[in-house]
Design a protein around this motif. Sequence first.
Motif, PDB file in Angstrom:
ATOM      1  N   VAL A   1       1.863   3.108   8.910  1.00  0.00           N
ATOM      2  CA  VAL A   1       0.630   3.480  10.230  1.00  0.00           C
ATOM      3  C   VAL A   1       2.143   3.558  11.527  1.00  0.00           C
ATOM      4  O   VAL A   1       2.448   2.433  11.777  1.00  0.00           O
ATOM      5  CB  VAL A   1      -0.449   2.623  10.169  1.00  0.00           C
ATOM      6  CG1 VAL A   1      -1.344   3.043  11.618  1.00  0.00           C
ATOM      7  CG2 VAL A   1      -1.183   2.980   9.023  1.00  0.00           C
ATOM      8  N   THR A   7      -2.241  -9.110   6.606  1.00  0.00           N
ATOM      9  CA  THR A   7      -1.663  -7.614   7.431  1.00  0.00           C
ATOM     10  C   THR A   7      -2.690  -7.569   8.602  1.00  0.00           C
ATOM     11  O   THR A   7      -3.384  -7.724   8.676  1.00  0.00           O
ATOM     12  CB  THR A   7      -1.937  -6.956   6.151  1.00  0.00           C
ATOM     13  OG1 THR A   7      -1.517  -7.151   5.020  1.00  0.00           O
ATOM     14  CG2 THR A   7      -2.003  -5.160   6.173  1.00  0.00           C
ATOM     15  N   ASN A  42       2.268  -1.197  11.092  1.00  0.00           N
ATOM     16  CA  ASN A  42       1.992  -2.078  10.548  1.00  0.00           C
ATOM     17  C   ASN A  42       2.271  -2.552   9.862  1.00  0.00           C
ATOM     18  O   ASN A  42       3.624  -2.741   9.151  1.00  0.00           O
ATOM     19  CB  ASN A  42       0.378  -1.489   9.823  1.00  0.00           C
ATOM     20  CG  ASN A  42       1.730  -0.574   8.884  1.00  0.00           C
ATOM     21  OD1 ASN A  42       2.558   0.540   8.845  1.00  0.00           O
ATOM     22  ND2 ASN A  42       0.699  -0.323   7.078  1.00  0.00           N
ATOM     23  N   VAL A 101      -3.043   7.031  16.920  1.00  0.00           N
ATOM     24  CA  VAL A 101      -2.901   6.388  15.589  1.00  0.00           C
ATOM     25  C   VAL A 101      -2.471   7.832  14.860  1.00  0.00           C
ATOM     26  O   VAL A 101      -2.735   8.793  14.701  1.00  0.00           O
ATOM     27  CB  VAL A 101      -3.856   6.377  15.017  1.00  0.00           C
ATOM     28  CG1 VAL A 101      -3.555   5.363  13.753  1.00  0.00           C
ATOM     29  CG2 VAL A 101      -4.263   4.849  16.491  1.00  0.00           C
ATOM     30  N   THR A 146      -5.856   9.679  10.125  1.00  0.00           N
ATOM     31  CA  THR A 146      -5.478   8.220   9.906  1.00  0.00           C
ATOM     32  C   THR A 146      -7.025   7.464  10.685  1.00  0.00           C
ATOM     33  O   THR A 146      -6.026   7.363  12.217  1.00  0.00           O
ATOM     34  CB  THR A 146      -4.553   7.104   9.664  1.00  0.00           C
ATOM     35  OG1 THR A 146      -3.706   7.964   8.620  1.00  0.00           O
ATOM     36  CG2 THR A 146      -5.326   5.754   9.697  1.00  0.00           C
ATOM     37  N   ALA A 147      -7.517   7.138  11.034  1.00  0.00           N
ATOM     38  CA  ALA A 147      -8.605   6.604  12.086  1.00  0.00           C
ATOM     39  C   ALA A 147      -8.367   5.104  12.019  1.00  0.00           C
ATOM     40  O   ALA A 147      -8.451   3.929  11.007  1.00  0.00           O
ATOM     41  CB  ALA A 147      -9.851   7.133  11.202  1.00  0.00           C
ATOM     42  N   PRO A 148      -8.892   3.898  13.164  1.00  0.00           N
ATOM     43  CA  PRO A 148      -8.448   2.985  12.831  1.00  0.00           C
ATOM     44  C   PRO A 148      -9.854   2.487  12.188  1.00  0.00           C
ATOM     45  O   PRO A 148     -10.764   2.821  11.871  1.00  0.00           O
ATOM     46  CB  PRO A 148      -9.035   2.616  14.612  1.00  0.00           C
ATOM     47  CG  PRO A 148      -8.434   4.313  15.370  1.00  0.00           C
ATOM     48  CD  PRO A 148      -8.889   4.860  14.387  1.00  0.00           C
ATOM     49  N   CYS A 149      -9.226   0.994  11.496  1.00  0.00           N
ATOM     50  CA  CYS A 149     -10.576   0.119  10.436  1.00  0.00           C
ATOM     51  C   CYS A 149     -11.566  -0.421  11.548  1.00  0.00           C
ATOM     52  O   CYS A 149     -11.120  -0.166  12.840  1.00  0.00           O
ATOM     53  CB  CYS A 149      -9.352  -0.740  10.239  1.00  0.00           C
ATOM     54  SG  CYS A 149      -9.342  -2.217  10.789  1.00  0.00           S
ATOM     55  N   PHE A 169       1.611   3.314   2.643  1.00  0.00           N
ATOM     56  CA  PHE A 169       0.695   3.831   3.737  1.00  0.00           C
ATOM     57  C   PHE A 169       0.884   3.104   4.827  1.00  0.00           C
ATOM     58  O   PHE A 169       1.082   1.922   5.109  1.00  0.00           O
ATOM     59  CB  PHE A 169      -0.599   3.413   3.639  1.00  0.00           C
ATOM     60  CG  PHE A 169      -1.482   4.187   4.161  1.00  0.00           C
ATOM     61  CD1 PHE A 169      -2.204   4.989   3.341  1.00  0.00           C
ATOM     62  CD2 PHE A 169      -2.186   4.458   5.391  1.00  0.00           C
ATOM     63  CE1 PHE A 169      -2.595   6.384   4.672  1.00  0.00           C
ATOM     64  CE2 PHE A 169      -2.655   5.242   6.344  1.00  0.00           C
ATOM     65  CZ  PHE A 169      -3.054   6.160   5.499  1.00  0.00           C
ATOM     66  N   GLU A 214       2.399  -5.211   6.602  1.00  0.00           N
ATOM     67  CA  GLU A 214       1.756  -6.005   5.523  1.00  0.00           C
ATOM     68  C   GLU A 214       2.331  -7.721   5.046  1.00  0.00           C
ATOM     69  O   GLU A 214       3.060  -8.090   5.467  1.00  0.00           O
ATOM     70  CB  GLU A 214       1.684  -5.180   3.906  1.00  0.00           C
ATOM     71  CG  GLU A 214       0.719  -3.671   4.444  1.00  0.00           C
ATOM     72  CD  GLU A 214       1.047  -2.702   3.306  1.00  0.00           C
ATOM     73  OE1 GLU A 214       1.399  -3.189   2.407  1.00  0.00           O
ATOM     74  OE2 GLU A 214      -0.360  -1.985   3.367  1.00  0.00           O
ATOM     75  N   CYS A 237      -2.739  -3.760  11.436  1.00  0.00           N
ATOM     76  CA  CYS A 237      -2.683  -2.768  11.602  1.00  0.00           C
ATOM     77  C   CYS A 237      -1.706  -2.337  12.804  1.00  0.00           C
ATOM     78  O   CYS A 237      -2.287  -3.212  13.799  1.00  0.00           O
ATOM     79  CB  CYS A 237      -4.080  -2.059  12.046  1.00  0.00           C
ATOM     80  SG  CYS A 237      -5.201  -2.498  10.418  1.00  0.00           S
ATOM     81  N   ALA A 238      -1.574  -0.999  12.391  1.00  0.00           N
ATOM     82  CA  ALA A 238      -0.609  -0.427  13.369  1.00  0.00           C
ATOM     83  C   ALA A 238      -1.369  -0.732  15.081  1.00  0.00           C
ATOM     84  O   ALA A 238      -0.211  -1.297  15.828  1.00  0.00           O
ATOM     85  CB  ALA A 238      -0.104   0.933  13.010  1.00  0.00           C
ATOM     86  N   GLU A 239      -2.061  -0.265  15.129  1.00  0.00           N
ATOM     87  CA  GLU A 239      -3.051  -0.298  17.227  1.00  0.00           C
ATOM     88  C   GLU A 239      -3.223  -2.042  16.789  1.00  0.00           C
ATOM     89  O   GLU A 239      -2.864  -2.035  18.251  1.00  0.00           O
ATOM     90  CB  GLU A 239      -4.102   0.018  16.390  1.00  0.00           C
ATOM     91  CG  GLU A 239      -5.151   1.185  15.484  1.00  0.00           C
ATOM     92  CD  GLU A 239      -4.811   1.101  14.233  1.00  0.00           C
ATOM     93  OE1 GLU A 239      -3.400   1.007  13.344  1.00  0.00           O
ATOM     94  OE2 GLU A 239      -5.826   2.096  13.692  1.00  0.00           O
ATOM     95  N   SER A 272       0.608  -1.748  -0.271  1.00  0.00           N
ATOM     96  CA  SER A 272      -0.206   0.184  -0.136  1.00  0.00           C
ATOM     97  C   SER A 272       1.056   1.568  -0.311  1.00  0.00           C
ATOM     98  O   SER A 272       0.609   2.252  -0.105  1.00  0.00           O
ATOM     99  CB  SER A 272      -0.702   0.191   1.294  1.00  0.00           C
ATOM    100  OG  SER A 272      -0.140   0.266   2.298  1.00  0.00           O
TER     101      SER A 272
END
Length: 172
Positions: A61, A86, A77, A110, A122-125, A59, A79, A88-90, A57
Amino acid sequence: MSGEQEKLNVPVCQKKGELAPFAGALPPSADTISDLICRELIAEAKKMLPMAYAPYSGFQVGAALLTASKKIYTGCNIENAAFSPTVCAERTAFFKAVSEGEREFTAIAVIGGKNGSPSDYTAPCGVCRQVMAEFCNLQKFYVIIARSEEDYWLYRLDELLPISFSPKNLGR
Ligand code: THU
């Protein structure tokens, strides 16, 4: 400050004037967090941007998770060529913390962007919000969605994940 074993030497709740600017619709509860803590968490999350493994990506994070015991766990994150593995960072930050015995959390910051440049929020998924809900009190856990230390939104988790499926549904 770099990650896991460092302690934050400021109280979670500070004087009124030092409270973080609140972007959410719900009023902050008495134990809301301070601007100072938000800035420190954002700084830690930002340091993680170069650690992100995001060849697909582009992208990157970074996240920084504050435990109730005032330790910070960071994450980026990671991937995968098969895409669905993949993480996420959170979630990286949460799983690092939980794997070391942490179970109570106060807030997460984040920050992210294409090529590590956080030009937008960048909002958490949804999956990460669900992981947060597993371990956090939705009314007391704060999510800091940042572009920089000076520019961030602060939400309570119950605003980002209303009417959630939770451990309570399974009698826990
Ligand atoms: N990503 C995160 O790490 N956290 C978020 O809050 C949103 C998305 C990652 C997953 C993937 O590696 C990349 O950003 C693009 O979706």
